[in-house]
Design a protein around this motif. Structure first.
Motif, mmCIF file in Angstrom:
data_model
loop_
_atom_site.group_PDB
_atom_site.id
_atom_site.type_symbol
_atom_site.label_atom_id
_atom_site.label_comp_id
_atom_site.label_asym_id
_atom_site.label_seq_id
_atom_site.Cartn_x
_atom_site.Cartn_y
_atom_site.Cartn_z
ATOM 1 N N PHE A 130 74.189 20.822 8.768
ATOM 2 C CA PHE A 130 73.978 20.957 7.382
ATOM 3 C C PHE A 130 72.967 19.564 7.027
ATOM 4 O O PHE A 130 72.083 19.821 6.206
ATOM 5 N N GLU A 131 72.811 18.807 8.061
ATOM 6 C CA GLU A 131 71.824 17.859 7.802
ATOM 7 C C GLU A 131 70.385 18.228 8.012
ATOM 8 O O GLU A 131 69.216 17.359 7.874
ATOM 9 N N PHE A 132 70.016 19.450 8.695
ATOM 10 C CA PHE A 132 68.823 19.789 8.758
ATOM 11 C C PHE A 132 68.387 20.827 7.654
ATOM 12 O O PHE A 132 67.262 21.808 7.677
ATOM 13 N N GLU A 133 69.124 21.068 6.612
ATOM 14 C CA GLU A 133 68.766 21.971 5.338
ATOM 15 C C GLU A 133 67.779 21.030 4.464
ATOM 16 O O GLU A 133 68.209 20.131 3.708
ATOM 17 N N ALA A 134 66.509 21.378 4.368
ATOM 18 C CA ALA A 134 65.660 20.610 3.766
ATOM 19 C C ALA A 134 66.016 20.574 2.344
ATOM 20 O O ALA A 134 66.372 21.355 1.534
ATOM 21 N N VAL A 135 65.474 19.458 1.806
ATOM 22 C CA VAL A 135 65.775 19.012 0.169
ATOM 23 C C VAL A 135 64.379 19.363 -0.579
ATOM 24 O O VAL A 135 63.484 19.918 0.222
ATOM 25 N N GLU A 136 64.468 19.003 -1.606
ATOM 26 C CA GLU A 136 63.345 19.663 -2.650
ATOM 27 C C GLU A 136 62.048 19.203 -2.104
ATOM 28 O O GLU A 136 60.939 20.092 -2.135
ATOM 29 N N ASP A 137 61.685 18.216 -1.503
ATOM 30 C CA ASP A 137 60.291 17.788 -0.946
ATOM 31 C C ASP A 137 60.154 18.166 0.485
ATOM 32 O O ASP A 137 59.043 17.927 1.098
ATOM 33 N N GLY A 138 60.988 18.855 1.128
ATOM 34 C CA GLY A 138 60.786 19.329 2.452
ATOM 35 C C GLY A 138 61.716 18.519 3.574
ATOM 36 O O GLY A 138 61.428 18.899 4.574
ATOM 37 N N THR A 139 62.044 17.233 3.041
ATOM 38 C CA THR A 139 62.376 16.244 3.959
ATOM 39 C C THR A 139 63.901 16.665 4.439
ATOM 40 O O THR A 139 64.676 17.201 3.613
ATOM 41 N N LEU A 140 64.246 16.284 5.543
ATOM 42 C CA LEU A 140 65.604 16.694 6.265
ATOM 43 C C LEU A 140 66.536 15.593 5.881
ATOM 44 O O LEU A 140 66.338 14.351 6.093
ATOM 45 N N PRO A 141 67.679 15.694 5.615
ATOM 46 C CA PRO A 141 68.771 14.791 5.145
ATOM 47 C C PRO A 141 68.988 13.820 6.489
ATOM 48 O O PRO A 141 69.267 12.877 6.211
ATOM 49 N N GLU A 155 74.547 9.309 16.655
ATOM 50 C CA GLU A 155 75.115 10.153 18.015
ATOM 51 C C GLU A 155 74.525 11.623 17.722
ATOM 52 O O GLU A 155 74.991 12.149 16.835
ATOM 53 N N LEU A 156 73.694 11.830 18.413
ATOM 54 C CA LEU A 156 72.895 13.010 18.146
ATOM 55 C C LEU A 156 73.442 14.366 18.699
ATOM 56 O O LEU A 156 73.805 14.280 20.001
ATOM 57 N N ASP A 157 73.932 15.272 18.005
ATOM 58 C CA ASP A 157 74.636 16.577 18.607
ATOM 59 C C ASP A 157 73.515 17.323 18.994
ATOM 60 O O ASP A 157 72.819 18.082 17.980
ATOM 61 N N LEU A 158 73.214 17.421 20.123
ATOM 62 C CA LEU A 158 72.149 18.384 20.703
ATOM 63 C C LEU A 158 72.270 19.982 20.254
ATOM 64 O O LEU A 158 71.341 20.633 19.885
ATOM 65 N N GLY A 159 73.495 20.223 20.326
ATOM 66 C CA GLY A 159 73.735 21.904 20.176
ATOM 67 C C GLY A 159 73.487 22.082 18.389
ATOM 68 O O GLY A 159 72.712 23.197 18.152
ATOM 69 N N TRP A 160 74.202 21.266 17.815
ATOM 70 C CA TRP A 160 73.782 21.643 16.381
ATOM 71 C C TRP A 160 72.450 21.460 16.132
ATOM 72 O O TRP A 160 71.793 22.094 15.102
ATOM 73 N N THR A 161 71.745 20.495 16.511
ATOM 74 C CA THR A 161 70.430 20.322 16.382
ATOM 75 C C THR A 161 69.537 21.625 16.713
ATOM 76 O O THR A 161 68.923 21.934 15.802
ATOM 77 N N GLN A 162 69.804 22.245 17.556
ATOM 78 C CA GLN A 162 69.254 23.271 17.987
ATOM 79 C C GLN A 162 69.602 24.664 17.342
ATOM 80 O O GLN A 162 68.780 25.385 16.838
ATOM 81 N N ARG A 163 70.675 24.742 17.152
ATOM 82 C CA ARG A 163 71.381 25.673 16.459
ATOM 83 C C ARG A 163 70.696 25.875 14.768
ATOM 84 O O ARG A 163 70.432 26.873 14.290
ATOM 85 N N ALA A 164 70.422 24.737 14.296
ATOM 86 C CA ALA A 164 69.857 24.607 13.131
ATOM 87 C C ALA A 164 68.201 24.808 12.907
ATOM 88 O O ALA A 164 67.502 24.842 12.024
ATOM 89 N N GLY A 165 67.726 25.212 14.285
ATOM 90 C CA GLY A 165 66.436 25.798 14.382
ATOM 91 C C GLY A 165 65.386 24.378 14.646
ATOM 92 O O GLY A 165 64.312 24.642 14.590
ATOM 93 N N GLN A 166 66.154 23.356 15.036
ATOM 94 C CA GLN A 166 65.339 22.189 15.402
ATOM 95 C C GLN A 166 65.070 22.084 16.709
ATOM 96 O O GLN A 166 65.954 22.525 17.596
ATOM 97 N N ASP A 167 63.967 21.203 17.182
ATOM 98 C CA ASP A 167 63.877 20.851 18.635
ATOM 99 C C ASP A 167 64.580 19.717 19.136
ATOM 100 O O ASP A 167 64.427 18.578 18.400
#
Length: 248
Positions: A130-141, A155-167
């Motif tokens: 959910f922290e990769f759902e962009a807010v009004e100005d396009g910034t990621l939470p 503590e970066l969760d690599l799997g959730w990061t990729q599942r959210a469409g991020q690299d």
């Protein structure tokens, strides 16, 4: 030397805890990561770790405990040998919906963690998607949280990061120097492992571990936490995943 740990949440559906700890020790793990529900019996957990030659260098703690009773969180951490404290989640109803709100949350998090840091422990945030759902100005939470205070570790969760469409590699590079640990988890190919919510044993999914591991090494990240949110067989997952991570 890189610590390879196992997030005990993976085995929440496979009690008792003592059997899990014995299985992990026999499988070759030396480290585990704790989570909130386990802290109700600190003495029993400590005894189980000691009996199986396991250490717990990191743990997940609810923000309510961190804010309402930081002394308790510190006591739990020190009793279990935890040196890295991570807040892992924020309920949907409590999540901000704009950039200002996420920045304020990041500042709140950093302020809540001050007693933890003052006690000599690392403190930070663990992400989901959910922290990769962009807010009004396009910034990621996630960026807003981390940029709100340089006191926060990640503590970066690599799997959730990729599942959210991020690299994942990009996010490792973005916050190199502030990543205290990573969750190493894998995503199954489309249509596979549907009974396991689409997650795969590490090394048996679609994640590009060659590139990810190289980026982690370049960022001097030396604490990998193996995780699967819903394995159908935790012993299988634990064994296949540590073998894959060792092969990195």
């Amino acid at each position: 030397m890189t610590k390879i740990a196992y997030q005990l949440y993976c085995s929440r559906n496979f009690p008792p805890l003592g059997d899990t700890l014995r299985m992990l020790s026999k499988t070759g793990y030396q480290y585990v990561e704790g989570y909130g529900g386990l802290y109700e019996d600190v003495d029993g957990l400590r005894a189980g770790l000691d009996a199986n030659g396991l250490e717990m260098p990191s743990g997940h703690f609810g923000l309510d405990m961190i804010e309402d009773d930081p002394a308790k969180a510190i006591n739990v951490a020190k009793a279990l040998g935890i040196s890295k404290v991570f807040v892992p989640h924020l309920a949907a109803a409590l999540r901000p919906n704009d950039a200002a709100g996420w920045t304020a949350f990041g500042r709140r998090l950093a302020e809540a963690g001050k007693p933890i840091r003052d006690a000599g422990l690392a403190f930070g945030w663990h992400n989901h998607d959910f922290e990769f759902e962009a807010v009004e100005d396009g910034t990621l939470p996630l960026a807003l949280i981390m940029d709100a205070s340089t006191d926060l570790a990640l503590e970066l969760d690599l799997g959730w990061t990729q599942r959210a469409g991020q690299d994942p590699v990009q996010w490792i590079n973005n916050y190199a120097g502030r990543i205290s640990a990573v969750h190493v988890k894998d995503i199954a190919p489309t249509g596979e492992c549907e009974d396991e919510d689409g997650w795969a044993d590490v090394g048996h999914g679609v994640m590009d571990w060659g590139a990810i591991d190289a980026a982690l090494k370049a960022a001097n990240v030396d604490h990998y936490v193996i995780e699967h949110d819903n394995p159908s067989d935790d012993a299988r997952f634990a064994a296949r995943s540590i073998a894959a991570v060792n092969a990195f």
